[in-house]
Design an enzyme around this catalytic site. Structure first.
Site, PDB file in Angstrom:
ATOM      1  N   ASP A 238      24.501 -38.374   5.598  1.00  0.00           N
ATOM      2  CA  ASP A 238      23.187 -37.749   5.736  1.00  0.00           C
ATOM      3  C   ASP A 238      22.575 -37.800   7.136  1.00  0.00           C
ATOM      4  O   ASP A 238      22.361 -36.766   7.786  1.00  0.00           O
ATOM      5  CB  ASP A 238      22.215 -38.340   4.704  1.00  0.00           C
ATOM      6  CG  ASP A 238      22.234 -39.872   4.660  1.00  0.00           C
ATOM      7  OD1 ASP A 238      22.975 -40.485   5.434  1.00  0.00           O
ATOM      8  OD2 ASP A 238      21.487 -40.444   3.837  1.00  0.00           O
ATOM      9  N   GLU A 350      12.817 -39.865   0.510  1.00  0.00           N
ATOM     10  CA  GLU A 350      13.352 -38.611   1.050  1.00  0.00           C
ATOM     11  C   GLU A 350      12.715 -37.367   0.433  1.00  0.00           C
ATOM     12  O   GLU A 350      12.489 -36.368   1.129  1.00  0.00           O
ATOM     13  CB  GLU A 350      14.872 -38.570   0.876  1.00  0.00           C
ATOM     14  CG  GLU A 350      15.654 -39.442   1.827  1.00  0.00           C
ATOM     15  CD  GLU A 350      15.619 -40.915   1.457  1.00  0.00           C
ATOM     16  OE1 GLU A 350      15.980 -41.758   2.292  1.00  0.00           O
ATOM     17  OE2 GLU A 350      15.224 -41.225   0.308  1.00  0.00           O
ATOM     18  N   THR A 436      14.964 -41.575  11.202  1.00  0.00           N
ATOM     19  CA  THR A 436      15.325 -41.514   9.786  1.00  0.00           C
ATOM     20  C   THR A 436      14.549 -42.533   8.967  1.00  0.00           C
ATOM     21  O   THR A 436      14.484 -42.433   7.746  1.00  0.00           O
ATOM     22  CB  THR A 436      16.844 -41.720   9.606  1.00  0.00           C
ATOM     23  OG1 THR A 436      17.237 -41.321   8.298  1.00  0.00           O
ATOM     24  CG2 THR A 436      17.226 -43.184   9.834  1.00  0.00           C
TER      25      THR A 436
END
Length: 747
Positions: A238, A350, A436
């Protein structure tokens, strides 16, 4: 959101500080070594007040500046980074190094404004530099790809490090360093960090499959060979894609954008099956390798927004939203039919992240309502007296005593930003890029700080460019006087997981099987009023997969088939529906069976007992099969779980082929497993049968095909015999053999 977050910070300081995490059910801090080992999960914990550091810049975003200044003072005063502990390089980079950098950027900004933080002398940056140097030994490999773990005090190859034997790492683990390491280099003036991060990205780029331009999931850090060749946008890969795009935004280096665009074209060609994102084999990308998706891919619509590709972002996000409406949260993994594959929910952020990006891109209030549903479900199903607890299984709602640092670092930040106007924030959020872990790094780094030596890349000539290949997307271009654009796309998917109009999903991938639903309107006259009724009609597809209950039946004396434990089957290994299996049980050592088996001699020719956790079921099965086991009974590591309260599930492989695994495999929940281990401890020699529940011995009296009458001779305490007549199938022959042997030995 502000009140909830401050409440969480208060609880953290009251119950957990200076521990790495708060345990929300037991209301105490999680300190590594003082709680039961959870395997690789604990590699995030380094005795460095993880949650405190991970949430520093969130306090500024929420305009809690007094709390931020107090937290910085605590970090500077109390946090040590030289602990003798083995940590994950990836997690430590994104959570701790990123947290220190984000905290420094915010502290420096407030200091420059002149009204607070005047005492601050770049202490967080100095701590970040120290941590960066403690992570650097992980890059001491022949390829330039980092080791997955490092000892903060002793590095990797030191005899005292207790690490350095690993040979593999995930693509995301190696490819998610560039933002933090480059920012550290630009802020500290030491180029070594950015150079190592760029080298790792160079290796991953060079090792891509040239025919498909895809990368695999796991790679050997020494020779650069792929260990797992399945390719997707979820777990294991990812943030590699995310950091290519964001490295271009942060550093202004075209090489990262060019690489991202090549990969993105491959993703949209092979992996994207709107609204689904399915893993494929990097060398044969026209075939999907599994029929389920993991929740980490929920970040991808947000990345597509940055790319300017709004239509597939809206489609996938809507699919994910429908899954959350069906299961309350996104399960850790779910099938292409949107059923639960792995029921755990770790409060991952997410989906909230992508919701935020889509709202900022479209201005559609629909995404505010999505955000509202996230908040409501967190309060209804995850809120506990001392915080928010992860959900062990979304089907039952049971909790885990776990609240990862990313919940406060990311979830609250994205939700607060979703509902905030720009003029309500203490900073201009457009001046920053999110890592992230949602830490804030200033995009001005590309112009205010000297760059490091650039990478070189060659872009395939056939690469197709579009409007956003070399520019940031503009909402005026995406939505020219058409605010309903997003709605027209969503409407095609709003009934995806249940009743609704027919949805067509084109796919020629052989692995994928969809349950499609169609509806029709029927008019019913009721007291003169015609009502519109939605009627669901299942299309002609294979029947929904059903988990067939299996059992572990104890057949040796004194049980003689009367003790039957409900078990779950596996999707790989011997098919017990075709042939039941039996043998004596032996406990594996190590109990988790995630490495070479120490008691292989004792285990050979027996059915192994192994504890769930630390590695995949398939990995355990391979180690036990290599040791000579003839079957495996896995036992759940979640204390108190049982088949009465928790739905059965089928164990699955690790994404690669499992044809090499030929053992029969079943799964027992904790309570049933305790019965079996207690029997073994008391009687030492316990024989069992593994078979479907409907075929357990003595289960049915009317079987026809294989049934026969037999006489079972059983010795009683007075050395007398009695005759029992019962109806069983052919699997009882195994029981007869065992009983005959037992009687012979006793005599």
């Amino acid at each position: 959101c502000v009140l909830l977050y401050v409440f969480q910070v208060f609880l953290l300081q009251k119950y957990a500080y200076p521990a790495d995490e708060l345990m929300p059910l037991s209301c105490r801090g999680r300190v590594r070594g003082q709680e039961p080992n959870r395997g690789d999960i604990d590699d995030s914990l380094g005795k460095f007040s993880l949650t405190l550091i991970d949430t520093l810049d969130t306090l500024v975003v929420l305009n809690k500046l007094d709390e931020f200044e107090d937290a910085v003072r605590k970090a500077v005063k109390d946090v040590r980074l030289d602990n003798d502990v083995v940590v994950s390089v990836f997690e430590t980079n994104i959570r701790v190094l990123g947290g220190l950098l984000g905290g420094h950027v915010m502290a420096d900004l407030l200091r420059q404004r002149g009204d607070r933080m005047q005492w601050y002398q770049d202490e967080l940056l100095h701590m970040a530099k120290e941590l960066g140097h403690r992570l650097l030994p992980a890059f001491n490999t022949t390829s330039g790809l980092p080791y997955p773990k490092v000892n903060l005090r002793y590095g990797v190859l030191n005899p005292l490090s207790r690490t350095g034997t690993e040979s593999d790492t995930c693509t995301a683990c190696a490819g998610t360093m560039i933002l933090e390491f480059a920012a550290l280099s630009r802020l500290s003036g030491e180029s070594v960090f950015e150079e190592h991060a760029r080298k790792a990205l160079d290796v991953l780029w060079e090792r891509r499959q040239r025919g498909s331009d895809l990368v695999g999931t796991v790679i050997n850090i020494h020779n650069g060979e792929w260990v797992r060749r399945d390719s997707g946008v979820g777990a294991g890969i990812d943030s590699y894609y995310e950091y290519l795009m964001k490295a271009y935004i942060l550093l202004g280096d075209n090489v990262f954008l060019e690489r991202f665009n090549v990969h993105y074209s491959a993703i949209m060609k092979y992996i994207s099956q709107p609204p689904l994102l399915l893993n494929v084999h990097m060398h044969n990308p026209t075939v999907s390798v599994r029929s389920w998706m993991d929740s980490l891919l929920a970040f991808f619509p947000g990345l597509q927004v940055l790319r300017g590709d709004l239509k597939p972002a809206i489609e996938t996000h809507e699919m994910l939203y429908q899954v959350t409406k069906q299961h309350k949260f996104l399960p850790e993994a779910f099938t292409t039919e949107f059923r639960v594959h792995w029921g755990q929910h770790l409060l991952r952020p997410e989906f909230a992240e992508s919701t935020y990006y889509l709202y900022k891109a479209t201005g559609d209030p629909y995404y505010l309502r999505v955000g509202q549903s996230i908040v409501e479900k967190l309060n209804a199903y995850a809120r506990v007296p001392c915080g928010f607890a992860a959900v062990q299984d979304v089907r039952t709602g049971t909790h885990e005593d776990r609240m990862d640092s990313f919940f406060l670092a990311e979830m609250f930040k994205y939700l607060y930003l979703l509902f905030s106007e720009k003029n309500e924030l203490p900073i201009d959020i457009d001046d920053y890029i999110f890592t992230t872990e949602a830490h804030l790094l200033p995009v001005s780094l590309s112009t205010t700080q000297p760059p490091c030596q650039g990478n070189n890349t060659t872009v395939p000539v056939s690469h197709e460019e579009d409007l956003f290949t070399h520019s940031c997307p503009s909402t005026e271009t995406l939505f020219p006087n058409n605010p309903s654009f997003a709605k027209t796309i969503r409407d095609s998917y709003k009934y995806l997981t249940g009743v609704g109009r027919k949805i067509r999903i084109s796919s020629d991938r052989p692995v994928v099987v969809f349950n499609l639903f169609s509806t029709f309107l029927s008019l019913q006259e009721h007291k003169g009023v015609y009502r519109v009724k939605l009627v669901a009609e299942v299309s002609q597809t294979p029947e929904e997969e059903v988990v067939v209950p299996h059992v572990v039946q104890l057949i040796s004396p004194p049980f003689l088939g009367r003790t039957v434990l409900t078990a779950g089957p596996a999707k790989f290994g011997m098919d017990l529906m075709k042939q039941e299996h039996g043998g004596s049980i032996v406990k594996a050592s190590p109990y988790t069976a995630c490495g070479p088996i120490d008691n292989a001699v004792e285990l050979k020719g027996h059915i192994a007992l192994a504890l769930r956790g630390d590695c995949m079921f398939a990995a355990k099965a391979r180690w036990l099969q290599e040791a000579g086991a003839i079957g495996v009974i896995f036992i759940d590591h979640h204390e108190g779980s049982n088949s009465e309260e928790t739905p059965l599930f089928q164990m699955v492989g690790d994404g690669d082929s499992t044809e090499d695994i030929t053992l029969p495999l079943v799964f027992l929940f904790s309570r049933e497993g305790a019965v079996l281990t207690a029997a073994l401890e008391k009687h030492h020699n316990v024989d069992v049968l593994l078979l479907p529940k409907e075929r357990q011995l003595g289960h049915g009296e009317d079987q026809e095909a294989d049934d026969f009458q037999f006489v079972l001779l059983k010795k009683n305490n007075n050395e007398k015999t009695k005759t029992n007549s019962m109806s069983v199938n052919s699997s009882v022959l195994y029981l007869l053999e065992k009983l005959a042997l037992w009687l012979f030995c006793r005599k």
